[in-house]
Design a protein around this motif. Sequence first.
Motif, short mmCIF file in Angstrom:
data_model
loop_
_atom_site.label_atom_id
_atom_site.label_comp_id
_atom_site.label_asym_id
_atom_site.label_seq_id
_atom_site.Cartn_x
_atom_site.Cartn_y
_atom_site.Cartn_z
N TYR A 131 0.84 -1.14 0.06
CA TYR A 131 0.13 -0.05 0.24
C TYR A 131 0.78 1.23 0.06
N PRO A 132 0.23 2.36 -0.44
CA PRO A 132 1.05 3.70 -0.29
C PRO A 132 2.04 3.75 0.62
N GLY A 133 3.37 4.09 0.64
CA GLY A 133 4.20 4.26 1.95
C GLY A 133 4.61 3.13 2.68
N GLN A 134 4.08 2.16 2.40
CA GLN A 134 4.37 0.99 3.14
C GLN A 134 5.81 0.54 3.16
N ILE A 135 6.53 0.64 1.96
CA ILE A 135 8.02 0.15 1.93
C ILE A 135 8.78 1.17 2.68
N LYS A 136 8.39 2.53 2.49
CA LYS A 136 9.05 3.68 3.05
C LYS A 136 9.12 3.34 4.76
N ASN A 137 7.82 3.18 5.34
CA ASN A 137 7.48 3.07 6.40
C ASN A 137 8.31 1.59 7.22
N LEU A 138 8.50 0.54 6.35
CA LEU A 138 9.11 -0.77 6.67
C LEU A 138 10.70 -0.30 6.81
N ILE A 152 15.16 2.22 12.47
CA ILE A 152 14.75 2.50 13.87
C ILE A 152 15.45 1.21 14.87
N THR A 153 14.72 0.08 14.37
CA THR A 153 14.92 -0.98 15.39
C THR A 153 16.49 -1.33 15.25
N LYS A 154 17.13 -1.35 14.09
CA LYS A 154 18.46 -1.64 13.93
C LYS A 154 19.44 -0.47 14.93
N GLU A 155 18.95 0.63 14.98
CA GLU A 155 19.83 1.56 15.74
C GLU A 155 19.47 1.01 17.30
N LYS A 203 20.41 -7.43 13.16
CA LYS A 203 20.09 -6.07 12.31
C LYS A 203 18.48 -6.00 12.57
N SER A 204 17.80 -6.91 12.93
CA SER A 204 16.11 -7.12 13.11
C SER A 204 15.83 -7.81 14.28
N THR A 205 14.76 -7.87 14.65
CA THR A 205 13.98 -8.66 15.60
C THR A 205 12.86 -9.72 14.91
N ALA A 206 12.97 -9.64 13.52
CA ALA A 206 11.83 -10.46 13.17
C ALA A 206 12.02 -11.87 13.34
N ASP A 207 13.38 -12.57 13.50
CA ASP A 207 13.55 -13.65 13.86
C ASP A 207 13.02 -14.18 15.24
N VAL A 208 13.42 -13.50 16.13
CA VAL A 208 12.57 -13.47 17.37
C VAL A 208 11.21 -13.67 17.33
N GLN A 209 10.45 -12.71 16.72
CA GLN A 209 9.05 -12.59 16.77
C GLN A 209 8.37 -13.77 15.85
N PHE A 210 8.94 -14.46 14.81
CA PHE A 210 8.24 -15.49 14.19
C PHE A 210 8.56 -16.74 14.94
N ILE A 211 9.88 -16.80 15.64
CA ILE A 211 10.10 -17.94 16.27
C ILE A 211 9.19 -18.16 17.38
#
Length: 489
Positions: free
Chosen positions: A241-248, A254-257, A389-397
Motif C-alpha cells: 500500500y502507499p508508503g508501506q515500503i518507506k514505513n518498513l 529505527i530497530t537496527k539503531e 539487524k532485526s527482531t523478525a527472527d525472534v518474533q516469528f520463532i
Amino acid sequence: MQVVVIPNMKIGRNDQCHCKSGKKYKKCCLEKDEKRARLKQRVMKISRRDFISGPYKKCPNTECLTEDAFGVFTPMGGSRGYSRECIKCGHEEGFSFPNIKKKIIYLDQFVISNLIKLLDKSHPSHAKIKADPFWTNLFIKLELASKSQAIVCPDSFYHKDESLVGNIDFKLMKRVYEHFSSGKTLYPSLIIEKNQIVHHFEGWLENKKVEFEFNPKYIAFEQDLHTWSVGLRISVGGNPYPGQIKNLQTTNAITKEQLRETWTRWQSETSFGFVERVKEETSGLWKGMTSAAKKFTERRNLAMKKMTMGEDYDMELDDFMPPMSDDIFEELMRIARKKNIPQEKMPEIIVKYFNDIDALLEIPYIRISSVMFAGWARRAALGKKDPPKSTADVQFIASYLPYCDALFVDKESASMLKEFPQNTPAYLRLKEFPAKVFSLNNRDEFLAYLDQLVSGISSEQIAILKDMGGDDYAKPYWSIIEHEKRERD
C-alpha cells in the motif's frame, strides 16, 4: 466470453466527432477511441473442455469407451475432491479426497531467498548457490514432500515485509513462498501475542493454571492447513500500500539503531545472569506497550492538528492506526467487566498483572521471546561484537514454534533454542515445544526428515496423486522463476 472489437475509425482529428456532439473529434472522443483500440481483443471462447487435462484414460461409459478421453477436470485449490470427465461424451465421475494430516514446516526468509538464487539463472549469486548441492536437493525434496501432500510451508507477514525491502524482486519472492504455502498464511506475532495474553489474563484473574492449545488452526487465516494443495489457486493482492515500503525501511532503521544501543549496554553488563536477563526482558512488556500507546496518541494528535490548521500534511496510515497494545488493553478491560470487576479498579489490576513476571512467563510467546533476547544479551556479554539487524527472527520463532512441526531457521537462532547456561531451569529451556528446529548446521538432517515424511505417505494417497498428475506428479518446478518473469512481460 464475448469481447467487443472496435473497428478502425476513418475520421480526421479536426472533423466533427462521430458521436454527433458537435465538437471536433480531437476534443471529444479521440482519446477514448484510441484507448479502446489499444485494448481491443479478438473474440475468445472458453469452454469446460479447456479445464480437462491428462493423464487421460479410457472412458468408462459403456456407450463411449473412447481411449485416452477420460481426463481430469481441474479442481479449485482447497477442494474436497476431484472429478474426471470424458472429452468425447461428457461422462463424469467424482472422487473424494481422504482426510490427511500434513506436517507444518516454517521456512525462514533466507531459505526462500537462496532457492530463488538457485532457480534464477540471471541472479549474480546463482553459480555460488548452484555449486552447493544442498540447495538443489532441498528444492527437489521440498517439491516432492509438498506435492505429495506430506507438508505445507505456510507463509507469513514476515516473508512479505522482508521481501518488500530485500534485494530480490518482491514478485519472485512472493511466487516462491506462496508456491510452498499454497496460500496458507499465518497470523503476525502481534495477533498471536494478544490472543495468548487475553486467554492467560482470564485464568490469572481466577488464580487458575492456564492451558494453551497449540493447534495451528489458531494462528492461520485459513484455519485448515491440512487441505489438499492441488488444482487452481488464485493469488490476489500482495502489492504494497502507499508508503508501506518507506514505513518498513524507517521502522527497520529505527530497530537496527535500538538494537545497536541495547547491544552496547548488554556488552557492559557482564554480571547479569541468564534468568535475571529473561525476567528483565519480560518486565519490559508493560513499558513497551504503554510507550507505544503514548507515542500513537502524540502522533495522531499532531496529525489532527496539522489537518485542522490547514498545514501541509501527507497523510500516513500509521498516524491513525492504533498499536496492538490498544487492542490488548481493550480486551483485558472487557474480560475484567465480564468478571464483574469495578471500573475504577481495572487499571490497578491490569498494572498488577503486567508486573507479575512469573505469571507472564507462562505465556508461550512472552517466554520464548524473552529467552531469545536473553540469549542475545548473553552472547553480547561473552564478546560477540556485531548486534543483529532485526527482531523478525525472534518474533516469528516466538509465534510459530509452539504450533509448527518443524522450522528451518538461521544458525544463531537455532543455537539459542538449544544452548543454555548450565543452571537454566527447565521451564526456560523450551523443551515443552516439540517442534524440530533445523538450520544449516544440521541441514542433512532436514533432508532426511523430508525423506522420512514422504516415505510415510499412504498408498491410497499416492494412487490419487498419480491418477491426477501421472507418475511424474512431483516433478520439480524448475521453471517457476522463468514462468513468473514471462507472465509479467
